[in-house]
Design a protein around this motif. Sequence first.
Motif, PDB file in Angstrom:
ATOM      1  N   TYR A  15     -14.376   0.222  -0.125  1.00  0.00           N
ATOM      2  CA  TYR A  15     -14.858  -0.186  -1.530  1.00  0.00           C
ATOM      3  C   TYR A  15     -16.226  -0.765  -1.356  1.00  0.00           C
ATOM      4  O   TYR A  15     -16.755  -1.346  -2.497  1.00  0.00           O
ATOM      5  CB  TYR A  15     -13.883  -1.086  -1.920  1.00  0.00           C
ATOM      6  CG  TYR A  15     -12.656  -0.399  -2.285  1.00  0.00           C
ATOM      7  CD1 TYR A  15     -12.380   0.647  -2.976  1.00  0.00           C
ATOM      8  CD2 TYR A  15     -11.578  -0.578  -1.675  1.00  0.00           C
ATOM      9  CE1 TYR A  15     -11.133   1.358  -2.934  1.00  0.00           C
ATOM     10  CE2 TYR A  15     -10.282  -0.180  -1.373  1.00  0.00           C
ATOM     11  CZ  TYR A  15     -10.004   0.901  -2.423  1.00  0.00           C
ATOM     12  OH  TYR A  15      -9.195   1.743  -2.761  1.00  0.00           O
TER      13      TYR A  15
ATOM     14  N   VAL B  66      -8.093  -0.851  -5.594  1.00  0.00           N
ATOM     15  CA  VAL B  66      -8.002  -1.902  -4.864  1.00  0.00           C
ATOM     16  C   VAL B  66      -6.620  -2.723  -4.949  1.00  0.00           C
ATOM     17  O   VAL B  66      -5.886  -2.891  -3.851  1.00  0.00           O
ATOM     18  CB  VAL B  66      -8.990  -2.850  -4.989  1.00  0.00           C
ATOM     19  CG1 VAL B  66      -8.878  -4.309  -4.211  1.00  0.00           C
ATOM     20  CG2 VAL B  66     -10.512  -2.418  -4.717  1.00  0.00           C
TER      21      VAL B  66
ATOM     22  N   TYR C  67     -16.555  -1.875  -8.184  1.00  0.00           N
ATOM     23  CA  TYR C  67     -15.661  -1.168  -7.183  1.00  0.00           C
ATOM     24  C   TYR C  67     -14.718  -0.614  -8.198  1.00  0.00           C
ATOM     25  O   TYR C  67     -14.605  -1.211  -9.360  1.00  0.00           O
ATOM     26  CB  TYR C  67     -15.320  -2.147  -6.153  1.00  0.00           C
ATOM     27  CG  TYR C  67     -14.648  -3.479  -6.909  1.00  0.00           C
ATOM     28  CD1 TYR C  67     -13.137  -3.501  -7.288  1.00  0.00           C
ATOM     29  CD2 TYR C  67     -15.259  -4.636  -7.129  1.00  0.00           C
ATOM     30  CE1 TYR C  67     -12.785  -4.631  -7.605  1.00  0.00           C
ATOM     31  CE2 TYR C  67     -14.790  -5.937  -7.482  1.00  0.00           C
ATOM     32  CZ  TYR C  67     -13.361  -5.552  -7.860  1.00  0.00           C
ATOM     33  OH  TYR C  67     -12.860  -6.938  -8.337  1.00  0.00           O
TER      34      TYR C  67
ATOM     35  N   PHE D 243     -17.380  -4.914  -3.323  1.00  0.00           N
ATOM     36  CA  PHE D 243     -15.770  -5.519  -3.232  1.00  0.00           C
ATOM     37  C   PHE D 243     -15.771  -6.811  -2.175  1.00  0.00           C
ATOM     38  O   PHE D 243     -15.439  -7.611  -2.540  1.00  0.00           O
ATOM     39  CB  PHE D 243     -15.120  -4.335  -2.676  1.00  0.00           C
ATOM     40  CG  PHE D 243     -13.433  -4.892  -2.532  1.00  0.00           C
ATOM     41  CD1 PHE D 243     -12.839  -5.449  -3.396  1.00  0.00           C
ATOM     42  CD2 PHE D 243     -13.081  -5.039  -1.129  1.00  0.00           C
ATOM     43  CE1 PHE D 243     -11.576  -6.003  -3.301  1.00  0.00           C
ATOM     44  CE2 PHE D 243     -12.160  -5.805  -0.913  1.00  0.00           C
ATOM     45  CZ  PHE D 243     -11.208  -6.115  -1.669  1.00  0.00           C
TER      46      PHE D 243
END
Length: 488
Positions: free
Chosen positions: A128, A174, A169, A132
Motif C-alpha cells: 500500500y 487494508v 491508499y 499507508f
Amino acid sequence: MDQDNRINNDRESYIDALRKELLYLIERELTPLALKYRYSEVPLESKIKWKPVVLLLGNYSSGKSTLINEFLGVKVQHSGQAPTDDCFTVITSMEDEEELVSDHDVDERDGKVLLYDPQYPFEILKKYGDRFASHFRLKKVRGASKLKNLAIIDTPGMLDSVTEKDRGYDYQEVIGDLAQLSDLVLVLFDPHKAGTVRESYASLRETLPEKTFEDRLIFVLNRIDECGNLEDLLRVYGTLCWNLSQMTGRKDIPRILLTYAEEASSGGEPKPFLGYLGNKRNELQQAILNAPKHRLDHLASFVEHHSSRLSTLLEALIAYNKKRSTFSLRMSLFGLLGSLFFAACIGLYIDLVQPFGDISDGMAIFWGGALGTFMYVGWNILLYKYFMKFFHDQIMANLDQLANKDTQKQRDSWAKISGPLAEFLNSDRRMTSLALKKEYETVNRIYAKGAQEIRLAINQLGTIKVNQTQELDKNSPMISKPTGTQLD
Ligand SMILES: Nc1nc2c(ncn2[C@@H]2O[C@H](COP(=O)(O)OP(=O)(O)O)[C@@H](O)[C@H]2O)c(=O)[nH]1
Ligand SMILES: [Mg+2]
C-alpha cells in the motif's frame, strides 16, 4: 486450586503443541507450494505466526479508542469527538527486556518496523506504499499483562465523503487484509451514525464477508448512554438492524452488544433505561480477552482453507497437463502420419513418374523416406511449437474449463486461484505430471487428515482433564513432534 492450575498448564502446553503442529504443516507443506504457484506473495505462515489479534473497526467517534484505553486501564490512544486520528495503530505489550530499557510507559514506533520486521504479520501491507506506511504505527505498553498474548489494532474511523484519493491508499483493501489476519473483529457503531456511513457500508457488504468469517465478527452499538430515553434507543437499534441487514444481505439480525463507557458518560443526568438494560461492557471486554482461544480454530480453518484452494489450483494444473499431453500426442501423430503419407507420395512419384530419370525402387524409397523424415523434423521444430502455442492460447482464453465448479466452495476457490494460475501458466509451464500428482496428494492429505484431526483434537480439549493431555498427545496422529527447525 493446585489441581486447576495443573489442568490449565496441561491445556496450555497441549494447545501449544497443536499450534506448533499446524504452523509446521503450513510452513513446511503449504507455503512452498503457495510461493511456487504464485498463490501467495509471502510465506503463508507470516500472517498467523504472531500473537492473536483483535481488530477494532467503526465510524469515527464511535468510541474505539476509548474502549481500548478502558480495556488497558491506561490512556494509550487519543480520543475526541472529531475524526482526528487517521492512523492504524497496533497496540501490544513491551517485552520484559524492553521494559528495562524504555523511558516511557508507551513506546511509540514508526509503522515501518511493522512492515519490515519479519516477526510481525504485516509484510503484506507493504504494497500500500508510503502513504499507508505513514499512517501505520506500533505502540508498546509497559506492564500491559492483558496484551502479553494479544494485540489490538485501532483503526481510523470510517467516513462518508472520503475517497481512496483522499486517504492515499485503498482503505477497504487494508482493512480486508487486517481482518484476514485477525482472530476477532469488533465493529462499533454509535447512536449518531447507526450504520449509515458509506465506508462501513462497503466494508460490511464486501470486504468483511470476503476476508473473514461471520463467527469472528461482533457488532457493538456503543455510546447508548447518549440516547435520550428507551424509545430513542429502540429507534436507533431498529435503524442499525435495518442497515445491517441491508449491508450484510442477511435476513436474520446478528447479535448486537449494547454498551457505553461509564467514564465517558459521567456528568450527564442519569438515564433510568440504562439501569434496566444493563451495560454489556464486561461481555465485550471478555470477548477481547478470549480472542487467543480462537487462534487454534483460526489456524485449523487457515490450513483447510488454503489447502483446499491449493488443491483446486493443482487440479487445474493437472487438467492442463493432461490436455496438453493429449494435444501434443495428437499433433505428433498427425505429423508422423502426414510425414509417412508425404514419404509414400514422394516415393511413388519418383518411382512412377521418374522425374529424375531412371531411378531404382530402392532409391525411390530412400528419397521418399529422406524427404518424409525431413518433413517430420521440420514439423516438430516449427509447426509443433506453433500448434502448442495455439493450444496454450486456447486454454488461456477459456481457463474455466480446467476446473470443476459445481459447488459454491469450488466456485469461491476458483475465484481466488484463477489469477495466480494464469500468471503461473503464462510464465512457467515446466511441470511434470508426476510431481503435480505428488503435490496434489500432499495438499489433500493435509486437508483431509491434518485439519480434520486437529479439529478433533481441539474438540477433545473441551473435556480434557489432568494427565489426559499426555494420553491425547500419544493418541493424536497429528501430534508427532516435527523434526527440523523450531517454529517459533
Ligand atoms: N457519552 C459517551 N461518550 C463516549 C463513549 N465512548 C466514547 N465517548 C466519547 O466519544 C468521543 C469519541 O471517542 P473515541 O474513543 O475517540 O472514538 P473513535 O474515533 O472511535 O476512536 C470521545 O469524546 C469520547 O469521550 C460512551 O460510551 N459514551
Ligand atoms: Mg480513535
